[in-house]
Each structure stands twice: as structure tokens, then as C-alpha cells.
Design an enzyme around this catalytic site. Structure first.
Site, mmCIF file in Angstrom:
data_model
loop_
_atom_site.group_PDB
_atom_site.id
_atom_site.type_symbol
_atom_site.label_atom_id
_atom_site.label_comp_id
_atom_site.label_asym_id
_atom_site.label_seq_id
_atom_site.Cartn_x
_atom_site.Cartn_y
_atom_site.Cartn_z
ATOM 1 N N ASP A 81 -4.665 5.730 5.392
ATOM 2 C CA ASP A 81 -5.261 6.983 5.862
ATOM 3 C C ASP A 81 -6.393 6.622 6.832
ATOM 4 O OD1 ASP A 81 -5.712 9.834 5.794
ATOM 5 O OD2 ASP A 81 -7.280 9.550 4.311
ATOM 6 N N PHE A 87 -2.821 15.963 3.311
ATOM 7 C CA PHE A 87 -2.989 15.244 2.052
ATOM 8 C C PHE A 87 -1.665 15.380 1.303
ATOM 9 C CE2 PHE A 87 -4.334 14.378 -2.250
ATOM 10 C CZ PHE A 87 -5.241 13.348 -2.073
ATOM 11 N N ARG A 143 1.438 12.086 -9.633
ATOM 12 C CA ARG A 143 1.958 10.768 -9.258
ATOM 13 C C ARG A 143 3.452 10.648 -9.562
ATOM 14 N NH1 ARG A 143 -2.339 7.269 -8.127
ATOM 15 N NH2 ARG A 143 -4.189 7.558 -9.385
ATOM 16 N N GLU A 203 0.836 -1.205 0.000
ATOM 17 C CA GLU A 203 0.000 0.000 0.000
ATOM 18 C C GLU A 203 0.869 1.254 0.000
ATOM 19 O OE1 GLU A 203 -3.150 0.881 -0.144
ATOM 20 O OE2 GLU A 203 -4.426 -0.437 1.052
ATOM 21 N N ASP A 204 0.398 2.276 -0.688
ATOM 22 C CA ASP A 204 1.088 3.562 -0.682
ATOM 23 C C ASP A 204 0.914 4.267 0.658
ATOM 24 O OD1 ASP A 204 -1.640 3.919 -1.099
ATOM 25 O OD2 ASP A 204 -1.421 5.308 -2.774
HETATM 26 P P1 IMP Z 1 -7.884 5.042 3.211
HETATM 27 O O1 IMP Z 1 -8.909 4.067 2.733
HETATM 28 O O2 IMP Z 1 -8.532 6.291 3.733
HETATM 29 O O3 IMP Z 1 -6.906 4.458 4.203
HETATM 30 O O4 IMP Z 1 -7.086 5.566 1.967
HETATM 31 C C1 IMP Z 1 -6.346 4.721 1.216
HETATM 32 C C2 IMP Z 1 -6.193 5.198 -0.206
HETATM 33 O O5 IMP Z 1 -6.629 6.549 -0.397
HETATM 34 C C3 IMP Z 1 -4.742 5.175 -0.543
HETATM 35 O O6 IMP Z 1 -4.373 3.932 -1.068
HETATM 36 C C4 IMP Z 1 -4.608 6.323 -1.523
HETATM 37 O O7 IMP Z 1 -4.876 5.864 -2.829
HETATM 38 C C5 IMP Z 1 -5.682 7.295 -1.102
HETATM 39 N N1 IMP Z 1 -5.105 8.329 -0.225
HETATM 40 C C6 IMP Z 1 -5.199 8.432 1.123
HETATM 41 N N2 IMP Z 1 -4.531 9.493 1.584
HETATM 42 C C7 IMP Z 1 -3.994 10.091 0.501
HETATM 43 C C8 IMP Z 1 -3.159 11.244 0.325
HETATM 44 O O8 IMP Z 1 -2.754 11.950 1.260
HETATM 45 N N3 IMP Z 1 -2.801 11.522 -0.964
HETATM 46 C C9 IMP Z 1 -3.198 10.791 -2.032
HETATM 47 N N4 IMP Z 1 -3.966 9.696 -1.903
HETATM 48 C C10 IMP Z 1 -4.360 9.354 -0.649
HETATM 49 MG MG MG Z 2 -5.815 8.290 -5.358
#
Ligand code: IMP
Ligand code: MG
Length: 183
Positions: free
Chosen positions: A110, A159, A172, A106-107
Site C-alpha cells: 500500500d 481498502f 480474513r 506480502e499480501d
Molecule cells: P503499507 O505499509 O501501507 O504498504 O501496508 C502494508 C500492510 O498494511 C499490509 O501488509 C496489510 O497488512 C495492511 N494493509 C494495507 N492495505 C490494506 C488493505 O486494503 N486491507 C487490509 N490491510 C491492508
Molecule cells: Mg491488517
């Protein structure tokens, strides 16, 4: 230019440089190599598209354990910087994951909603093991508890864009991770 005029969002302050990412990936790879040492079958690196593209590519080349690479695509954000709250599967894996050792790549974690969804989805395949490596972690924004086995960097709530992470598909390709300047 009139300073009150709205600008487009743009990459702001550099939070993690390309050099720092490279060093940390080397450390993570050593941890992961050790965790899977003596494994009987190749580990399946599961790239979560598209944000983990570059991380998966760099991590895979730093690892020495036998591995295969597959990808899964989800959408969790609508437009903008707030998660939609629902996760949509856009592309499933092609490798049968039953009995395999799977490492999800995972990148950023959040809210944790995407990872929880993926964890449940992949667990249904009955893998031999399922672990998670995340380059970035924003623990202050969690809405679902997530177990991160290998973690690159801990960030605040900003963000961020770059090194695979986008705002509406842009930025990206930046080599480092930047806070977004909302303009
Ligand atoms: P989550 O489901 O809220 O944990 O978010 C996961 C996904 O949302 C990540 O795999 C990203 O693709 C996107 N994401 C969450 N935070 C960011 C951010 O700060 N910048 C860009 N993409 C984000
Ligand atoms: Mg995204």
C-alpha cells in the site's frame, strides 16, 4: 431500518475471486520457479503475518523449488483503514538468514512503509539475495518506493478485505478479495 442509521463496515464488491487468485498463484509460482532454477540451497519463504498466511500457504504448495518457510510479524495499522505511519516488529524470524536466498511474501503493498521497514530489517541479516512477491499492489498510494519482483494483481486505492486481509482482524477468512463497504 432507518437508512440514515450507521451500519458496520462489511465486505462489498468482489474485486478478485478465489478462482482468479488460484490461477494467478499458479502463474506466479512458474515465474518464481524459473527465477530460482538451479538454486544451490532451499529458498526461505518469509511469510509476513498475518495478512500473507493464506497466500504463503497456497504459493508454497504451487512452487517446485526447494524451500523452507519462516514468518515475521509486524503491525503497521492501528484501528481502521489508515496506516499509522510507524511499523512495529511483533515477532522476528527464527531462521538465521545470513547467506540465504530470502523471498518475502506480502499480501498487499500500500504505502510501502511496511515493506521498506522489513527490507531494511532482513537486509541486516546479510542474505545472499532478497526478493519480494506481493499478491496485491496499490501503486497509487505509495509513500516509499518499493521494488516488487513478482506481483499478483494491481488494484486502485480501495481498502480491501479477504484472503488474509483484515479490517480490525475481521474478514480474513473470505476466499476472495473484496472492497470494503464502509457502511
Ligand atoms: P503499507 O505499509 O501501507 O504498504 O501496508 C502494508 C500492510 O498494511 C499490509 O501488509 C496489510 O497488512 C495492511 N494493509 C494495507 N492495505 C490494506 C488493505 O486494503 N486491507 C487490509 N490491510 C491492508
Ligand atoms: Mg491488517
Amino acid at each position: 431500518m432507518d437508512p440514515t442509521e450507521a451500519r458496520d463496515p462489511s465486505p462489498g464488491r468482489l474485486l478478485v475471486s478465489a478462482g482468479q487468485i488460484a490461477v494467478r498463484i499458479g502463474e506466479l509460482a512458474a515465474e518464481i520457479d524459473a527465477a530460482y532454477a538451479g538454486i544451490d540451497a532451499p529458498v526461505v519463504l518469509l511469510c509476513v503475518l498475518k495478512g500473507s498466511l493464506f497466500f504463503t500457504a497456497d504459493l508454497a504448495r504451487a512452487l517446485t523449488i526447494p524451500l523452507e518457510i519462516d514468518a515475521i510479524a509486524v503491525r503497521s495499522y492501528g484501528a481502521g483503514t489508515e496506516p499509522s505511519g510507524t511499523v512495529q516488529l511483533l515477532k522476528d524470524v527464527t531462521t538465521p538468514l545470513g547467506g540465504r536466498h530470502v523471498l518475502m511474501v506480502e499480501d498487499v503493498i500500500d504505502t510501502g512503509l511496511t515493506t521498506s521497514f522489513l527490507h531494511e530489517h532482513v537486509a541486516r541479516h546479510r542474505p545472499a539475495s532478497l526478493r519480494l512477491v506481493a499478491l496485491l499492489d496499490k501503486p497509487g498510494r505509495r509513500r516509499r518506493e518499493v521494488r516488487i519482483d513478482f506481483r499478483g494483481f494491481v488494484l486502485g486505492g480501495d481498502f480491501v478485505v479477504g484472503y488474509g486481509l483484515d479490517l480490525d482482524e475481521r474478514f480474513r477468512n473470505l476466499p476472495g478479495v473484496h472492497a470494503l463497504d464502509p457502511g
